[in-house]
Write an enzyme that holds these catalytic residues in place. Structure first.
Site, PDB file in Angstrom:
ATOM      1  N   LYS A  13      53.641 -27.077  50.613  1.00 49.71           N
ATOM      2  CA  LYS A  13      53.654 -27.431  52.044  1.00 49.71           C
ATOM      3  C   LYS A  13      54.867 -28.302  52.390  1.00 49.71           C
ATOM      4  O   LYS A  13      55.611 -28.014  53.316  1.00 49.71           O
ATOM      5  CB  LYS A  13      52.377 -28.217  52.426  1.00 49.71           C
ATOM      6  CG  LYS A  13      51.090 -27.468  52.148  1.00 49.71           C
ATOM      7  CD  LYS A  13      49.871 -28.276  52.574  1.00 49.71           C
ATOM      8  CE  LYS A  13      49.604 -29.528  51.756  1.00 49.71           C
ATOM      9  NZ  LYS A  13      49.272 -29.281  50.351  1.00 49.71           N
ATOM     10  N   ARG A  88      42.569 -31.928  57.611  1.00 50.73           N
ATOM     11  CA  ARG A  88      42.086 -31.618  56.267  1.00 50.73           C
ATOM     12  C   ARG A  88      40.575 -31.536  56.220  1.00 50.73           C
ATOM     13  O   ARG A  88      40.012 -31.304  55.158  1.00 50.73           O
ATOM     14  CB  ARG A  88      42.515 -32.736  55.344  1.00 50.73           C
ATOM     15  CG  ARG A  88      43.516 -32.341  54.287  1.00 50.73           C
ATOM     16  CD  ARG A  88      43.828 -33.626  53.567  1.00 50.73           C
ATOM     17  NE  ARG A  88      44.443 -33.433  52.313  1.00 50.73           N
ATOM     18  CZ  ARG A  88      45.750 -33.413  52.123  1.00 50.73           C
ATOM     19  NH1 ARG A  88      46.564 -33.490  53.123  1.00 50.73           N
ATOM     20  NH2 ARG A  88      46.226 -33.304  50.912  1.00 50.73           N
ATOM     21  N   ARG A 127      56.556 -32.009  39.202  1.00 44.60           N
ATOM     22  CA  ARG A 127      57.122 -32.505  40.470  1.00 44.60           C
ATOM     23  C   ARG A 127      57.628 -33.935  40.321  1.00 44.60           C
ATOM     24  O   ARG A 127      57.028 -34.750  39.650  1.00 44.60           O
ATOM     25  CB  ARG A 127      56.067 -32.474  41.577  1.00 44.60           C
ATOM     26  CG  ARG A 127      56.566 -33.164  42.854  1.00 44.60           C
ATOM     27  CD  ARG A 127      55.720 -32.891  44.046  1.00 44.60           C
ATOM     28  NE  ARG A 127      54.398 -33.477  43.943  1.00 44.60           N
ATOM     29  CZ  ARG A 127      53.452 -33.347  44.849  1.00 44.60           C
ATOM     30  NH1 ARG A 127      53.678 -32.621  45.923  1.00 44.60           N
ATOM     31  NH2 ARG A 127      52.278 -33.903  44.678  1.00 44.60           N
ATOM     32  N   ARG A 160      54.493 -38.746  41.216  1.00 46.83           N
ATOM     33  CA  ARG A 160      53.587 -39.377  42.192  1.00 46.83           C
ATOM     34  C   ARG A 160      52.334 -39.887  41.491  1.00 46.83           C
ATOM     35  O   ARG A 160      51.843 -39.236  40.575  1.00 46.83           O
ATOM     36  CB  ARG A 160      53.203 -38.343  43.261  1.00 46.83           C
ATOM     37  CG  ARG A 160      53.524 -38.792  44.657  1.00 46.83           C
ATOM     38  CD  ARG A 160      53.419 -37.677  45.646  1.00 46.83           C
ATOM     39  NE  ARG A 160      52.055 -37.227  45.879  1.00 46.83           N
ATOM     40  CZ  ARG A 160      51.739 -36.286  46.741  1.00 46.83           C
ATOM     41  NH1 ARG A 160      52.680 -35.693  47.445  1.00 46.83           N
ATOM     42  NH2 ARG A 160      50.500 -35.918  46.897  1.00 46.83           N
ATOM     43  N   ARG A 171      41.662 -33.622  43.443  1.00 49.20           N
ATOM     44  CA  ARG A 171      42.266 -33.164  44.705  1.00 49.20           C
ATOM     45  C   ARG A 171      41.980 -31.679  44.943  1.00 49.20           C
ATOM     46  O   ARG A 171      41.747 -31.262  46.077  1.00 49.20           O
ATOM     47  CB  ARG A 171      43.792 -33.411  44.668  1.00 49.20           C
ATOM     48  CG  ARG A 171      44.133 -34.883  44.879  1.00 49.20           C
ATOM     49  CD  ARG A 171      45.532 -35.214  44.403  1.00 49.20           C
ATOM     50  NE  ARG A 171      46.574 -34.468  45.082  1.00 49.20           N
ATOM     51  CZ  ARG A 171      47.790 -34.275  44.583  1.00 49.20           C
ATOM     52  NH1 ARG A 171      48.124 -34.788  43.416  1.00 49.20           N
ATOM     53  NH2 ARG A 171      48.670 -33.580  45.254  1.00 49.20           N
TER      54      ARG A 171
HETATM   55  P1  AP5 Z   1      55.186 -29.549  47.335  1.00 46.52           P
HETATM   56  O1  AP5 Z   1      56.004 -28.935  48.424  1.00 46.52           O
HETATM   57  O2  AP5 Z   1      55.384 -30.995  47.057  1.00 46.52           O
HETATM   58  O3  AP5 Z   1      53.637 -29.195  47.571  1.00 46.52           O
HETATM   59  P2  AP5 Z   1      52.603 -29.745  48.620  1.00 46.52           P
HETATM   60  O4  AP5 Z   1      51.793 -28.588  49.084  1.00 46.52           O
HETATM   61  O5  AP5 Z   1      53.285 -30.573  49.672  1.00 46.52           O
HETATM   62  O6  AP5 Z   1      51.705 -30.630  47.647  1.00 46.52           O
HETATM   63  P3  AP5 Z   1      51.110 -32.079  47.857  1.00 46.52           P
HETATM   64  O7  AP5 Z   1      50.709 -32.563  46.496  1.00 46.52           O
HETATM   65  O8  AP5 Z   1      52.028 -32.958  48.656  1.00 46.52           O
HETATM   66  O9  AP5 Z   1      49.840 -31.763  48.685  1.00 46.52           O
HETATM   67  P4  AP5 Z   1      48.643 -32.653  48.886  1.00 46.52           P
HETATM   68  O10 AP5 Z   1      47.999 -31.953  50.019  1.00 46.52           O
HETATM   69  O11 AP5 Z   1      47.823 -32.853  47.679  1.00 46.52           O
HETATM   70  O12 AP5 Z   1      49.288 -34.109  49.162  1.00 46.52           O
HETATM   71  P5  AP5 Z   1      49.536 -34.968  50.487  1.00 46.52           P
HETATM   72  O13 AP5 Z   1      50.741 -35.778  50.299  1.00 46.52           O
HETATM   73  O14 AP5 Z   1      49.397 -34.148  51.705  1.00 46.52           O
HETATM   74  O15 AP5 Z   1      55.437 -28.685  45.999  1.00 46.52           O
HETATM   75  C1  AP5 Z   1      54.805 -29.004  44.789  1.00 46.52           C
HETATM   76  C2  AP5 Z   1      55.762 -28.755  43.619  1.00 46.52           C
HETATM   77  O16 AP5 Z   1      55.995 -27.350  43.472  1.00 46.52           O
HETATM   78  C3  AP5 Z   1      57.160 -29.373  43.798  1.00 46.52           C
HETATM   79  O17 AP5 Z   1      57.633 -29.796  42.547  1.00 46.52           O
HETATM   80  C4  AP5 Z   1      58.024 -28.229  44.357  1.00 46.52           C
HETATM   81  O18 AP5 Z   1      59.378 -28.378  44.027  1.00 46.52           O
HETATM   82  C5  AP5 Z   1      57.376 -27.021  43.671  1.00 46.52           C
HETATM   83  N1  AP5 Z   1      57.383 -25.798  44.497  1.00 46.52           N
HETATM   84  C6  AP5 Z   1      57.085 -25.749  45.818  1.00 46.52           C
HETATM   85  N2  AP5 Z   1      57.146 -24.484  46.262  1.00 46.52           N
HETATM   86  C7  AP5 Z   1      57.456 -23.713  45.172  1.00 46.52           C
HETATM   87  C8  AP5 Z   1      57.639 -22.316  44.985  1.00 46.52           C
HETATM   88  N3  AP5 Z   1      57.507 -21.445  46.000  1.00 46.52           N
HETATM   89  N4  AP5 Z   1      57.932 -21.864  43.749  1.00 46.52           N
HETATM   90  C9  AP5 Z   1      58.067 -22.743  42.723  1.00 46.52           C
HETATM   91  N5  AP5 Z   1      57.903 -24.070  42.823  1.00 46.52           N
HETATM   92  C10 AP5 Z   1      57.612 -24.560  44.042  1.00 46.52           C
HETATM   93  O19 AP5 Z   1      48.250 -35.941  50.420  1.00 46.52           O
HETATM   94  C11 AP5 Z   1      48.118 -36.892  49.401  1.00 46.52           C
HETATM   95  C12 AP5 Z   1      46.829 -37.678  49.579  1.00 46.52           C
HETATM   96  O20 AP5 Z   1      46.863 -38.386  50.834  1.00 46.52           O
HETATM   97  C13 AP5 Z   1      45.551 -36.836  49.645  1.00 46.52           C
HETATM   98  O21 AP5 Z   1      45.030 -36.542  48.353  1.00 46.52           O
HETATM   99  C14 AP5 Z   1      44.635 -37.757  50.438  1.00 46.52           C
HETATM  100  O22 AP5 Z   1      44.119 -38.789  49.630  1.00 46.52           O
HETATM  101  C15 AP5 Z   1      45.588 -38.390  51.454  1.00 46.52           C
HETATM  102  N6  AP5 Z   1      45.670 -37.613  52.705  1.00 46.52           N
HETATM  103  C16 AP5 Z   1      46.742 -36.946  53.190  1.00 46.52           C
HETATM  104  N7  AP5 Z   1      46.449 -36.334  54.351  1.00 46.52           N
HETATM  105  C17 AP5 Z   1      45.142 -36.611  54.600  1.00 46.52           C
HETATM  106  C18 AP5 Z   1      44.254 -36.240  55.649  1.00 46.52           C
HETATM  107  N8  AP5 Z   1      44.648 -35.439  56.663  1.00 46.52           N
HETATM  108  N9  AP5 Z   1      42.969 -36.681  55.573  1.00 46.52           N
HETATM  109  C19 AP5 Z   1      42.575 -37.479  54.569  1.00 46.52           C
HETATM  110  N10 AP5 Z   1      43.361 -37.867  53.547  1.00 46.52           N
HETATM  111  C20 AP5 Z   1      44.639 -37.431  53.562  1.00 46.52           C
HETATM  112 MG    MG Z   2      53.245 -32.598  50.235  1.00 48.78          MG
END
Ligand code: AP5
Ligand code: MG
Length: 219
Positions: A13, A88, A127, A160, A171
């Site tokens: 994402k 979410r 990552r 991270r 997660r």
């Molecule tokens: P990356 O682009 O970083 O993936 P991502 O989908 O953004 O993964 P996240 O871990 O950020 O998602 P998340 O939803 O768990 O975390 P968030 O920060 O939102 O890519 C991942 C890896 O793969 C990278 O190394 C990249 O280079 C590689 N890659 C990407 N695309 C690729 C491809 N096509 N091919 C090969 N490699 C690829 O949330 C974190 C925490 O915050 C949550 O757990 C929760 O506690 C809290 N939180 C956030 N939002 C909310 C909400 N709305 N409500 C409640 N709690 C929340």
């Molecule tokens: Mg992300």
């Protein structure tokens, strides 16, 4: 364009959101990035969020909705935005609908990145992120030019805190039970489109540009 990008943890994402935001000149609003910034500043909200994030659990809806609601009312969102990681839960999606109706905004499209779950743990263990500018790397598929250093701002890149294997499992469970129901929610609104997130970063982005080009009337 008022967009939302969703998908499991590690689906890509943030990676795609940064590319979309640059190409279409709309702000990338990531709830996770906002929380990580608040944690870094050790604000009241940050301290509260940290407890949940470090365990891989969702931050409570009320706090999340209030933070995003403030952000969406800033001037740079007047002509479009891309939400990443919010909503979410069904409650968050319903509250977003209410807020958008007040702001007289309709979501243009929900991009749902679909990835083979077996790849996720691997992707996340590889990552590395820059906590200063938010850039994301992957030691295998998208390494920085200089090992351990962010290409964009020169800061050290790190694993991270919530990318430890045990936390990633939590997660993924949370995603299945609390977030996946949103696929049905937005399918019923007929604005959801599935994207193959197993293609490489560039090819996934090409797919997205094709779709957004159709919506936007150009590429
Ligand atoms: P990356 O682009 O970083 O993936 P991502 O989908 O953004 O993964 P996240 O871990 O950020 O998602 P998340 O939803 O768990 O975390 P968030 O920060 O939102 O890519 C991942 C890896 O793969 C990278 O190394 C990249 O280079 C590689 N890659 C990407 N695309 C690729 C491809 N096509 N091919 C090969 N490699 C690829 O949330 C974190 C925490 O915050 C949550 O757990 C929760 O506690 C809290 N939180 C956030 N939002 C909310 C909400 N709305 N409500 C409640 N709690 C929340
Ligand atoms: Mg992300």
């Amino acid at each position: 364009m008022y967009l939302l990008i969703m998908g499991a943890p590690g689906a890509g994402k943030g990676t795609q959101a940064k590319l979309i935001s640059e190409k279409y000149n709309i702000p990338h609003i990531s709830s996770g990035d906002i929380f990580r910034q608040e944690i870094k500043e050790q604000s009241k909200e940050g301290k509260l969020a940290q407890e949940y994030i470090s365990q891989g659990k969702l931050v409570p809806d009320d706090l999340t909705i209030s933070i995003i609601s403030k952000r969406l009312q800033k001037e740079d969102c007047n002509h479009g935005f891309l939400l990443d990681g919010f909503p979410r839960t069904i409650k968050q999606a319903q509250d977003l609908d209410i807020l958008l109706a007040k702001l007289k905004i309709k979501l243009t499209l929900v991009l749902n990145l679909v990835v083979n779950p077996e790849r996720i743990v691997n992707r996340l263990s590889q990552r590395r992120v820059c906590l200063k500018c938010g850039a994301t790397y992957n030691l295998k598929t998208n390494p920085p030019k200089k090992a351990g250093i962010c290409d964009k701002c020169g800061e050290a890149i790190v694993l991270r805190e919530d990318d430890k294997e045990e936390t990633v499992k939590t997660r993924l469970d949370v995603y299945q039970t609390q977030t996946k129901p949103l696929v049905k929610y937005y399918n019923e609104q007929k604005i959801l489109i599935n994207i193959d997130g197993d293609l490489g970063i560039k090819d996934t982005f090409k797919e997205i540009v094709k779709i957004l080009g159709d919506v936007n009337g150009n590429n």
